[in-house]
Design a protein around this motif. Structure first.
Motif, PDB file in Angstrom:
ATOM      1  N   SER A  10      19.814  38.092  -4.577  1.00  0.00           N
ATOM      2  CA  SER A  10      19.611  36.667  -4.295  1.00  0.00           C
ATOM      3  C   SER A  10      18.360  36.140  -5.007  1.00  0.00           C
ATOM      4  CB  SER A  10      19.535  36.408  -2.785  1.00  0.00           C
ATOM      5  OG  SER A  10      18.340  36.954  -2.252  1.00  0.00           O
ATOM      6  N   THR A  11      17.508  37.040  -5.527  1.00  0.00           N
ATOM      7  CA  THR A  11      16.302  36.613  -6.262  1.00  0.00           C
ATOM      8  C   THR A  11      16.547  36.562  -7.767  1.00  0.00           C
ATOM      9  OG1 THR A  11      15.406  38.854  -6.571  1.00  0.00           O
ATOM     10  CG2 THR A  11      14.830  37.696  -4.517  1.00  0.00           C
ATOM     11  N   VAL A  70      16.379  45.001  -6.232  1.00  0.00           N
ATOM     12  CA  VAL A  70      17.289  45.355  -5.148  1.00  0.00           C
ATOM     13  C   VAL A  70      17.760  44.169  -4.321  1.00  0.00           C
ATOM     14  CG1 VAL A  70      16.428  47.722  -5.005  1.00  0.00           C
ATOM     15  CG2 VAL A  70      15.406  45.953  -3.572  1.00  0.00           C
ATOM     16  N   ASP A  71      17.344  42.956  -4.668  1.00  0.00           N
ATOM     17  CA  ASP A  71      17.757  41.761  -3.938  1.00  0.00           C
ATOM     18  C   ASP A  71      18.350  40.754  -4.914  1.00  0.00           C
ATOM     19  OD1 ASP A  71      18.129  39.550  -2.327  1.00  0.00           O
ATOM     20  OD2 ASP A  71      16.026  39.378  -1.725  1.00  0.00           O
ATOM     21  N   ASN A  75      13.446  40.626  -7.987  1.00  0.00           N
ATOM     22  CA  ASN A  75      13.431  41.826  -7.159  1.00  0.00           C
ATOM     23  C   ASN A  75      14.734  42.579  -7.453  1.00  0.00           C
ATOM     24  OD1 ASN A  75      13.603  43.768  -5.148  1.00  0.00           O
ATOM     25  ND2 ASN A  75      12.941  42.405  -3.516  1.00  0.00           N
ATOM     26  N   PRO A 107      23.226  38.337   4.893  1.00  0.00           N
ATOM     27  CA  PRO A 107      22.863  39.098   3.684  1.00  0.00           C
ATOM     28  C   PRO A 107      23.907  39.024   2.575  1.00  0.00           C
ATOM     29  CG  PRO A 107      22.544  40.439   5.655  1.00  0.00           C
ATOM     30  CD  PRO A 107      23.258  39.189   6.075  1.00  0.00           C
TER      31      PRO A 107
END
Length: 147
Positions: free
Chosen positions: A139-140, A136-137, A134, A20
C-alpha cells in the motif's frame, strides 16, 4: 454492490479483518484471477535479489525505472506488479517457482495493479517507475508513467 457471481461482500466494507487487503487508494487495486487479459510485452523483473546473501531489506533500492516495448497496439489501463520466488533444489531442473502473476494459475498470494491510462502502438516503448517506500507493505508503493 454484489459481485458478478452473486456474492455480496458489502458487510466487510468497514471490517478490520478486510482492511489489510484493501488498497485504500483508487489508483491501485487487487487483481482478481483472470482480470488481466494480456501484457504489452514480455514481463521482465524490475528487481531481483537473493535472500540468502542479503543482510536486510534496507539494501534494496526503493525506486526502479523500467521500460516495456509493445508487441501490438493496445490500450494500457494499468501496470500489474507481482513477485516470483525461485526455490533452489540444487540443479536448474529441481527449481520450484512460486508466481503471483495475474496470468498464472491462482495462488493464495495477491498482486496489485496500478492504474495507468495510455495507448501504445506496436514497437512503442513505455517507460515507468516503481517506488517501494516499504518493501513489505504494497500500500506504500507507487507506480507511474514517465512524463
Amino acid at each position: 454492490m454484489p459481485l458478478p457471481d452473486g456474492l455480496d461482500f458489502r458487510v466487510l466494507q468497514d471490517s478490520a479483518i478486510a482492511e489489510p487487503f484493501m488498497a485504500g487508494r483508487p489508483e491501485q487495486l487487487w487483481l482478481r484471477p483472470g482480470a488481466v487479459q494480456a501484457t504489452i510485452g514480455s514481463p521482465e523483473p524490475v528487481l531481483e535479489f537473493d535472500v540468502l546473501t542479503m543482510k536486510d531489506n534496507e539494501e534494496l533500492v526503493a525506486t526502479h525505472w523500467a521500460e516495456r516495448t509493445a508487441t501490438s497496439d493496445a490500450l494500457v489501463d494499468g501496470i500489474a506488479v507481482w513477485f516470483e520466488a525461485v526455490f533452489d533444489g540444487g540443479t536448474a531442473d529441481e527449481e520450484t517457482t512460486l508466481t503471483t502473476s495475474p496470468l498464472a494459475p491462482l495462488t493464495s498470494w495477491g498482486n496489485r495493479m496500478f492504474r495507468a491510462e495510455t495507448g501504445v502502438r506496436a514497437g512503442d516503448t513505455m517507460s515507468y517507475f516503481l517506488h517501494m517506500e516499504n518493501l513489505v507493505d504494497a500500500s506504500t508503493w507507487q507506480v507511474g508513467l514517465e512524463s
